[in-house]
Design a protein around this motif. Structure first.
Motif, short mmCIF file in Angstrom:
data_model
loop_
_atom_site.label_atom_id
_atom_site.label_comp_id
_atom_site.label_asym_id
_atom_site.label_seq_id
_atom_site.Cartn_x
_atom_site.Cartn_y
_atom_site.Cartn_z
N VAL A 173 0.87 -1.17 0.00
CA VAL A 173 0.00 0.00 0.00
C VAL A 173 0.91 1.22 0.00
CG1 VAL A 173 -1.69 1.31 1.32
CG2 VAL A 173 -1.89 -1.18 1.18
N ASN A 174 0.73 2.08 -0.97
CA ASN A 174 1.54 3.27 -1.11
C ASN A 174 1.05 4.33 -0.12
OD1 ASN A 174 2.66 5.71 -1.94
ND2 ASN A 174 2.60 5.19 -4.11
N TYR A 175 1.88 4.68 0.85
CA TYR A 175 1.41 5.64 1.86
C TYR A 175 1.20 7.03 1.28
CZ TYR A 175 6.49 6.26 2.57
OH TYR A 175 7.83 6.45 2.40
N GLU A 176 1.86 7.34 0.17
CA GLU A 176 1.57 8.61 -0.50
C GLU A 176 0.14 8.60 -1.04
OE1 GLU A 176 3.27 11.50 -4.06
OE2 GLU A 176 4.01 9.45 -3.92
N VAL B 73 -14.41 9.78 8.60
CA VAL B 73 -13.61 8.56 8.78
C VAL B 73 -14.18 7.40 7.98
CG1 VAL B 73 -12.61 9.28 10.98
CG2 VAL B 73 -14.68 7.89 10.99
N HIS B 74 -15.52 7.34 7.87
CA HIS B 74 -16.15 6.31 7.04
C HIS B 74 -15.72 6.46 5.58
CE1 HIS B 74 -19.13 3.75 5.12
NE2 HIS B 74 -19.34 4.76 4.30
N ASP B 75 -15.75 7.69 5.06
CA ASP B 75 -15.41 7.93 3.65
C ASP B 75 -13.95 7.61 3.37
OD1 ASP B 75 -18.05 8.71 3.32
OD2 ASP B 75 -17.60 10.84 3.10
N ILE B 76 -13.06 7.95 4.30
CA ILE B 76 -11.65 7.62 4.12
C ILE B 76 -11.46 6.11 4.10
CG2 ILE B 76 -9.35 7.73 5.19
CD1 ILE B 76 -10.15 10.57 6.18
N THR B 77 -12.09 5.42 5.05
CA THR B 77 -12.00 3.96 5.12
C THR B 77 -12.52 3.31 3.84
OG1 THR B 77 -12.24 4.04 7.53
CG2 THR B 77 -12.72 1.95 6.46
N ALA B 78 -13.67 3.77 3.36
CA ALA B 78 -14.26 3.19 2.15
C ALA B 78 -13.38 3.43 0.93
CB ALA B 78 -15.66 3.76 1.93
N ALA B 79 -12.80 4.62 0.81
CA ALA B 79 -11.94 4.94 -0.33
C ALA B 79 -10.67 4.10 -0.31
CB ALA B 79 -11.62 6.43 -0.35
N PRO C 127 -8.07 -3.42 -2.24
CA PRO C 127 -8.93 -4.50 -1.74
C PRO C 127 -8.20 -5.51 -0.85
CG PRO C 127 -9.09 -4.29 -4.14
CD PRO C 127 -8.03 -3.35 -3.68
N ALA C 128 -6.87 -5.57 -0.92
CA ALA C 128 -6.12 -6.52 -0.09
C ALA C 128 -6.03 -6.09 1.37
CB ALA C 128 -4.71 -6.71 -0.66
N VAL C 129 -6.46 -4.88 1.69
CA VAL C 129 -6.41 -4.42 3.08
C VAL C 129 -7.29 -5.32 3.93
CG1 VAL C 129 -7.09 -2.55 4.63
CG2 VAL C 129 -5.78 -2.03 2.57
N ALA C 130 -6.69 -5.90 4.96
CA ALA C 130 -7.41 -6.81 5.85
C ALA C 130 -7.89 -6.12 7.13
CB ALA C 130 -6.50 -7.99 6.22
N HIS C 131 -7.28 -5.00 7.43
CA HIS C 131 -7.62 -4.26 8.65
C HIS C 131 -7.32 -2.79 8.41
CE1 HIS C 131 -6.28 -2.40 12.52
NE2 HIS C 131 -7.42 -2.91 12.93
N SER C 132 -8.17 -1.92 8.91
CA SER C 132 -7.90 -0.48 8.83
C SER C 132 -8.37 0.20 10.10
CB SER C 132 -8.57 0.15 7.61
OG SER C 132 -9.97 0.11 7.73
N LYS C 133 -7.68 1.27 10.42
CA LYS C 133 -8.09 2.11 11.54
C LYS C 133 -7.82 3.55 11.13
CE LYS C 133 -7.68 2.96 16.47
NZ LYS C 133 -7.01 2.59 17.72
N VAL C 134 -8.87 4.37 11.17
CA VAL C 134 -8.77 5.78 10.82
C VAL C 134 -9.24 6.58 12.02
CG1 VAL C 134 -9.58 7.59 9.25
CG2 VAL C 134 -9.15 5.29 8.36
N LYS D 40 -11.81 -1.33 11.26
CA LYS D 40 -12.51 -2.39 10.53
C LYS D 40 -11.59 -3.56 10.27
CE LYS D 40 -16.27 -0.36 8.19
NZ LYS D 40 -17.03 -0.50 7.01
N HIS D 41 -12.17 -4.75 10.38
CA HIS D 41 -11.49 -6.00 10.00
C HIS D 41 -12.27 -6.58 8.83
CE1 HIS D 41 -9.07 -6.01 13.68
NE2 HIS D 41 -10.14 -5.52 14.26
N TYR D 42 -11.57 -6.89 7.77
CA TYR D 42 -12.24 -7.41 6.56
C TYR D 42 -11.99 -8.89 6.40
CZ TYR D 42 -12.23 -2.42 5.59
OH TYR D 42 -12.38 -1.06 5.69
#
Length: 116
Positions: A49-52, A73-79, A85-92, A114-116
């Protein structure tokens, strides 16, 4: 799992429920953390995942005023999930500096994990 993160990205934006917040704006601090399965070739950005790009996603969402930080935070997570799509976990986590309700505090905070 491999974790990629942005910590304390600073923004000036116009999010808020109250009209003065939507006119005057406020300072925000954003943390984004995502985890993906460990890449087979960790030297290839295409497997990570490119942090830029995470920052660019956040910039785009932060430019659109919302009454609630929960929506931001929902919109950032969804984007992020749409782009990676390979993201398995996110926290914003989004912090609003000195929210305008008269309390003596540094930040209000909204976080979505979120855990996917």
């Amino acid at each position: 799992m491999l974790t990629i993160a942005l910590e304390s990205a600073r923004f000036f934006a116009f999010h808020g429920l109250y009209q003065e917040e939507q006119v005057l704006g406020n300072h925000f601090i954003l943390d984004v953390q995502v985890s993906i399965p460990e890449p087979e070739h960790p030297s290839m950005l295409s497997e990570s995942v490119n942090y830029e790009e995470l920052y660019n996603i956040a910039c785009g969402v932060m430019k659109v005023p919302q009454p609630l930080l929960e929506q931001v935070v929902h919109d950032i997570t969804a984007a992020i999930r749409e782009r990676y799509p390979a993201v398995a976990h996110s926290k914003v986590t989004l912090r609003k500096q000195a929210p305008p309700f008269g309390g003596d505090l540094a930040y209000s905070v909204v976080s979505l994990e979120k855990h996917y």
